[in-house]
Design a protein around this motif. Structure first.
Motif, PDB file in Angstrom:
ATOM      1  N   LEU A   7       0.845  -1.188   0.000  1.00 44.22           N
ATOM      2  CA  LEU A   7       0.000   0.000   0.000  1.00 44.22           C
ATOM      3  C   LEU A   7       0.878   1.234   0.000  1.00 44.22           C
ATOM      4  CD1 LEU A   7      -2.713   1.576   0.427  1.00 44.22           C
ATOM      5  CD2 LEU A   7      -2.241   1.393   2.890  1.00 44.22           C
ATOM      6  N   ASN A   8       0.860   1.985  -1.098  1.00 40.76           N
ATOM      7  CA  ASN A   8       1.488   3.297  -1.063  1.00 40.76           C
ATOM      8  C   ASN A   8       0.559   4.217  -0.285  1.00 40.76           C
ATOM      9  OD1 ASN A   8       1.830   6.180  -2.150  1.00 40.76           O
ATOM     10  ND2 ASN A   8       3.675   5.160  -2.911  1.00 40.76           N
ATOM     11  N   GLN A   9       1.092   4.880   0.727  1.00 40.85           N
ATOM     12  CA  GLN A   9       0.265   5.629   1.670  1.00 40.85           C
ATOM     13  C   GLN A   9      -0.640   6.658   1.035  1.00 40.85           C
ATOM     14  OE1 GLN A   9       2.925   6.879   5.045  1.00 40.85           O
ATOM     15  NE2 GLN A   9       0.923   7.097   5.999  1.00 40.85           N
ATOM     16  N   TRP A  10      -0.262   7.199  -0.127  1.00 44.75           N
ATOM     17  CA  TRP A  10      -1.076   8.250  -0.720  1.00 44.75           C
ATOM     18  C   TRP A  10      -2.420   7.723  -1.198  1.00 44.75           C
ATOM     19  CZ3 TRP A  10       0.609  12.375   1.196  1.00 44.75           C
ATOM     20  CH2 TRP A  10       0.222  13.629   0.721  1.00 44.75           C
ATOM     21  N   THR A  11      -2.531   6.403  -1.372  1.00 43.24           N
ATOM     22  CA  THR A  11      -3.815   5.808  -1.751  1.00 43.24           C
ATOM     23  C   THR A  11      -4.845   6.008  -0.647  1.00 43.24           C
ATOM     24  OG1 THR A  11      -2.669   4.177  -3.106  1.00 43.24           O
ATOM     25  CG2 THR A  11      -4.930   3.651  -2.480  1.00 43.24           C
ATOM     26  N   THR A  12      -4.396   5.984   0.595  1.00 43.41           N
ATOM     27  CA  THR A  12      -5.265   6.272   1.748  1.00 43.41           C
ATOM     28  C   THR A  12      -4.732   7.545   2.403  1.00 43.41           C
ATOM     29  OG1 THR A  12      -3.922   4.740   3.080  1.00 43.41           O
ATOM     30  CG2 THR A  12      -5.955   3.880   2.127  1.00 43.41           C
ATOM     31  N   ARG A  13      -4.752   8.595   1.653  1.00 42.45           N
ATOM     32  CA  ARG A  13      -4.080   9.842   2.035  1.00 42.45           C
ATOM     33  C   ARG A  13      -4.533  10.368   3.397  1.00 42.45           C
ATOM     34  NH1 ARG A  13      -4.293  15.438  -1.566  1.00 42.45           N
ATOM     35  NH2 ARG A  13      -3.080  16.747  -0.151  1.00 42.45           N
ATOM     36  N   ASN A  14      -5.779  10.180   3.735  1.00 44.85           N
ATOM     37  CA  ASN A  14      -6.314  10.754   4.963  1.00 44.85           C
ATOM     38  C   ASN A  14      -6.013   9.919   6.203  1.00 44.85           C
ATOM     39  OD1 ASN A  14      -7.460  12.994   3.615  1.00 44.85           O
ATOM     40  ND2 ASN A  14      -9.210  11.763   3.002  1.00 44.85           N
ATOM     41  N   ALA A 216     -10.633  17.307 -14.296  1.00 44.09           N
ATOM     42  CA  ALA A 216     -10.103  18.651 -14.529  1.00 44.09           C
ATOM     43  C   ALA A 216      -8.721  18.809 -13.910  1.00 44.09           C
ATOM     44  CB  ALA A 216     -11.067  19.698 -13.975  1.00 44.09           C
ATOM     45  N   ASP A 217      -8.533  18.262 -12.728  1.00 43.05           N
ATOM     46  CA  ASP A 217      -7.214  18.240 -12.098  1.00 43.05           C
ATOM     47  C   ASP A 217      -6.545  16.928 -12.484  1.00 43.05           C
ATOM     48  OD1 ASP A 217      -4.943  18.216 -10.562  1.00 43.05           O
ATOM     49  OD2 ASP A 217      -5.939  18.702  -8.666  1.00 43.05           O
ATOM     50  N   VAL A 218      -5.678  16.991 -13.487  1.00 43.23           N
ATOM     51  CA  VAL A 218      -5.102  15.758 -14.041  1.00 43.23           C
ATOM     52  C   VAL A 218      -4.221  15.025 -13.035  1.00 43.23           C
ATOM     53  CG1 VAL A 218      -5.256  16.495 -16.439  1.00 43.23           C
ATOM     54  CG2 VAL A 218      -3.200  17.046 -15.105  1.00 43.23           C
ATOM     55  N   LEU A 219      -3.782  15.704 -11.986  1.00 47.32           N
ATOM     56  CA  LEU A 219      -3.009  15.021 -10.962  1.00 47.32           C
ATOM     57  C   LEU A 219      -3.832  13.917 -10.318  1.00 47.32           C
ATOM     58  CD1 LEU A 219      -0.234  15.119  -9.468  1.00 47.32           C
ATOM     59  CD2 LEU A 219      -1.385  16.478  -7.712  1.00 47.32           C
ATOM     60  N   LEU A 220      -5.153  14.075 -10.337  1.00 46.81           N
ATOM     61  CA  LEU A 220      -6.052  13.128  -9.672  1.00 46.81           C
ATOM     62  C   LEU A 220      -6.675  12.147 -10.661  1.00 46.81           C
ATOM     63  CD1 LEU A 220      -7.819  15.548  -7.161  1.00 46.81           C
ATOM     64  CD2 LEU A 220      -5.622  14.364  -6.960  1.00 46.81           C
ATOM     65  N   GLY A 221      -6.031  11.955 -11.804  1.00 41.09           N
ATOM     66  CA  GLY A 221      -6.553  11.075 -12.839  1.00 41.09           C
ATOM     67  C   GLY A 221      -6.187   9.618 -12.671  1.00 41.09           C
ATOM     68  N   ARG A 222      -5.604   9.272 -11.524  1.00 41.47           N
ATOM     69  CA  ARG A 222      -5.256   7.874 -11.260  1.00 41.47           C
ATOM     70  C   ARG A 222      -6.482   7.133 -10.731  1.00 41.47           C
ATOM     71  NH1 ARG A 222       0.329   6.731  -9.492  1.00 41.47           N
ATOM     72  NH2 ARG A 222       1.704   8.367 -10.254  1.00 41.47           N
ATOM     73  N   GLY A 223      -6.679   5.931 -11.206  1.00 43.53           N
ATOM     74  CA  GLY A 223      -7.826   5.146 -10.777  1.00 43.53           C
ATOM     75  C   GLY A 223      -7.436   3.799 -10.233  1.00 43.53           C
ATOM     76  N   MET A 224      -8.402   3.166  -9.578  1.00 44.39           N
ATOM     77  CA  MET A 224      -8.213   1.792  -9.133  1.00 44.39           C
ATOM     78  C   MET A 224      -8.013   0.898 -10.359  1.00 44.39           C
ATOM     79  SD  MET A 224      -8.018  -0.105  -6.400  1.00 44.39           S
ATOM     80  CE  MET A 224      -8.795   0.857  -5.082  1.00 44.39           C
ATOM     81  N   ILE A 248       5.197  -4.587  -5.077  1.00 50.91           N
ATOM     82  CA  ILE A 248       4.448  -3.852  -6.097  1.00 50.91           C
ATOM     83  C   ILE A 248       3.494  -2.921  -5.363  1.00 50.91           C
ATOM     84  CG2 ILE A 248       2.905  -4.018  -8.072  1.00 50.91           C
ATOM     85  CD1 ILE A 248       3.960  -6.884  -8.515  1.00 50.91           C
ATOM     86  N   GLU A 249       3.734  -1.629  -5.483  1.00 48.01           N
ATOM     87  CA  GLU A 249       2.953  -0.637  -4.758  1.00 48.01           C
ATOM     88  C   GLU A 249       1.732  -0.190  -5.559  1.00 48.01           C
ATOM     89  OE1 GLU A 249       5.039   2.828  -3.529  1.00 48.01           O
ATOM     90  OE2 GLU A 249       6.589   1.730  -2.428  1.00 48.01           O
ATOM     91  N   VAL A 250       0.613  -0.069  -4.870  1.00 46.38           N
ATOM     92  CA  VAL A 250      -0.562   0.572  -5.448  1.00 46.38           C
ATOM     93  C   VAL A 250      -0.565   2.016  -4.965  1.00 46.38           C
ATOM     94  CG1 VAL A 250      -3.066   0.619  -5.576  1.00 46.38           C
ATOM     95  CG2 VAL A 250      -1.857  -1.581  -5.550  1.00 46.38           C
ATOM     96  N   GLU A 251      -0.411   2.951  -5.908  1.00 51.04           N
ATOM     97  CA  GLU A 251      -0.341   4.373  -5.597  1.00 51.04           C
ATOM     98  C   GLU A 251      -1.410   5.099  -6.408  1.00 51.04           C
ATOM     99  OE1 GLU A 251       3.210   7.551  -5.181  1.00 51.04           O
ATOM    100  OE2 GLU A 251       2.734   6.995  -7.248  1.00 51.04           O
ATOM    101  N   ILE A 252      -2.441   5.595  -5.707  1.00 47.96           N
ATOM    102  CA  ILE A 252      -3.581   6.215  -6.382  1.00 47.96           C
ATOM    103  C   ILE A 252      -3.814   7.615  -5.833  1.00 47.96           C
ATOM    104  CG2 ILE A 252      -6.036   6.019  -6.924  1.00 47.96           C
ATOM    105  CD1 ILE A 252      -5.798   2.996  -6.484  1.00 47.96           C
ATOM    106  N   PHE A 253      -3.855   8.597  -6.743  1.00 47.24           N
ATOM    107  CA  PHE A 253      -4.258   9.962  -6.400  1.00 47.24           C
ATOM    108  C   PHE A 253      -5.655  10.148  -6.991  1.00 47.24           C
ATOM    109  CE2 PHE A 253       0.123  12.256  -6.135  1.00 47.24           C
ATOM    110  CZ  PHE A 253       0.751  11.101  -5.695  1.00 47.24           C
ATOM    111  N   ASN A 254      -6.675  10.167  -6.154  1.00 48.49           N
ATOM    112  CA  ASN A 254      -8.035  10.216  -6.657  1.00 48.49           C
ATOM    113  C   ASN A 254      -8.954  10.735  -5.553  1.00 48.49           C
ATOM    114  OD1 ASN A 254     -10.836   8.976  -6.997  1.00 48.49           O
ATOM    115  ND2 ASN A 254      -9.947   8.515  -8.988  1.00 48.49           N
ATOM    116  N   ALA A 255      -9.663  11.818  -5.819  1.00 53.07           N
ATOM    117  CA  ALA A 255     -10.478  12.457  -4.783  1.00 53.07           C
ATOM    118  C   ALA A 255     -11.578  11.544  -4.268  1.00 53.07           C
ATOM    119  CB  ALA A 255     -11.077  13.748  -5.329  1.00 53.07           C
ATOM    120  N   ALA A 260     -13.543   7.897   0.241  1.00 54.08           N
ATOM    121  CA  ALA A 260     -14.191   6.627   0.575  1.00 54.08           C
ATOM    122  C   ALA A 260     -13.648   6.065   1.888  1.00 54.08           C
ATOM    123  CB  ALA A 260     -13.981   5.635  -0.560  1.00 54.08           C
ATOM    124  N   ASP A 261     -14.335   5.060   2.415  1.00 52.19           N
ATOM    125  CA  ASP A 261     -13.880   4.350   3.607  1.00 52.19           C
ATOM    126  C   ASP A 261     -12.560   3.657   3.276  1.00 52.19           C
ATOM    127  OD1 ASP A 261     -13.357   2.569   5.661  1.00 52.19           O
ATOM    128  OD2 ASP A 261     -15.391   1.782   5.764  1.00 52.19           O
TER     129      ASP A 261
END
Length: 278
Positions: A7-14, A216-224, A248-255, A260-261
């Motif tokens: 788990l790359n931490q940014w996937t669960t950023r909060n 619109a914010d392409v930085l957040l264009g990463r998906g599951m 193998i890290e899963v790294e997702i930037f997605n609002a 989500a939980d």
């Protein structure tokens, strides 16, 4: 392959580092890619103990870089990041090298702005010459991450795996490697040959999907994985054929994913990883 999932931490950023570590343990995810923001909130000494007690592997520390700004301040900041990676036992420090001088991430050109791509890349090479031996002495590999060309101006003047390898190959393999991130490199027609060229220099393999259309914010264009257009198995097979056996890290930037939980995100991540990545 779940035994190599991280788990790359940014996937669960909060989630704090403490929450992310507990989540990984709860879901049977054996490794974590740590982000420096949450690391600093936790404190290095506490984080080292937390991770050791959890039994999790640290797959990487994110991130160092932004070398195109130049100067001793950038070098000093990266030396601190290297020291943190060494303390955590992270095998690599992910390096986002920076965009054009004077262009902040997501911002407009400001003081010190230069349009010279060649000059910016030369600054990266000069900084690596300073930092690579320091990292090698501490058992940390600098992992150059090429970013999609749309981020060239403000985040990374390295846009292809070939460009990253051209810089990395000036240094011992144990000091400087590269990141293969599916979001950033899936489109490259030379990707298979460059992954083969990378071989032992692959320091990290990161996965997420490319959403179409992009937000619109392409930085957040990463998906599951499975929600976008990337064909993962050929890339995974090429990385394996090159000799990479690490996490193998899963790294997702997605609002939406951040909102989500996080426990549901991790459960979905495990299912999609098994179904799509391998």
């Amino acid at each position: 392959m779940i035994s190599r999932l991280s788990l790359n931490q940014w996937t669960t950023r909060n989630w704090s580092l403490e929450e992310a570590v507990a989540g990984c343990v709860r879901h049977g995810i054996p490794a974590i890619g740590v982000w420096r923001e949450q690391l600093h909130e936790c404190g290095l000494e506490r984080a080292v103990k937390l991770l050791a007690d959890s039994g999790l592997r640290v797959s990487s520390l994110c991130r160092g870089g932004f070398l195109t700004a130049g100067g001793e301040e950038a070098l000093a900041g990266n030396r601190r990041a290297i020291d943190e990676a060494a303390a955590l036992g992270a095998p690599c420090l992910v390096m986002v090298v920076g965009g054009l001088p004077g262009v902040p991430p997501g911002g407009a050109p400001g003081p010190g702005f230069s349009r010279s791509l060649a000059g910016a890349r030369e600054r990266v090479a000069e900084a690596l010459a300073e930092l690579a031996p320091y990292a090698g002495e501490r058992g940390v590999r600098l992992a150059l991450e090429p970013l999609h060309p749309m981020y060239c101006a403000d985040r990374a003047v390295l846009s292809t795996l070939a460009q990253a390898l051209d810089l990395a190959e000036a240094h011992p393999v144990e000091q400087v490697g590269v990141v293969v991130d599916t979001f950033h490199v899936w489109w490259d027609p030379r990707l298979p040959e460059q992954i083969a060229r990378a071989g032992a220099r692959i320091a990290s393999y990161q996965v997420c999907d490319w959403l179409q259309p992009l937000p619109a914010d392409v930085l957040l264009g990463r998906g599951m994985m499975g929600d976008g257009v990337i064909d993962f198995p050929p890339i995974t097979a090429a990385v394996a054929a090159a000799g990479y056996t690490g996490d193998i890290e899963v790294e997702i930037f997605n609002a939406d994913i951040w909102a989500a939980d996080p426990d549901e995100v991790l459960a979905t991540m495990k299912r999609r990883f098994a179904a799509t990545v391998v």
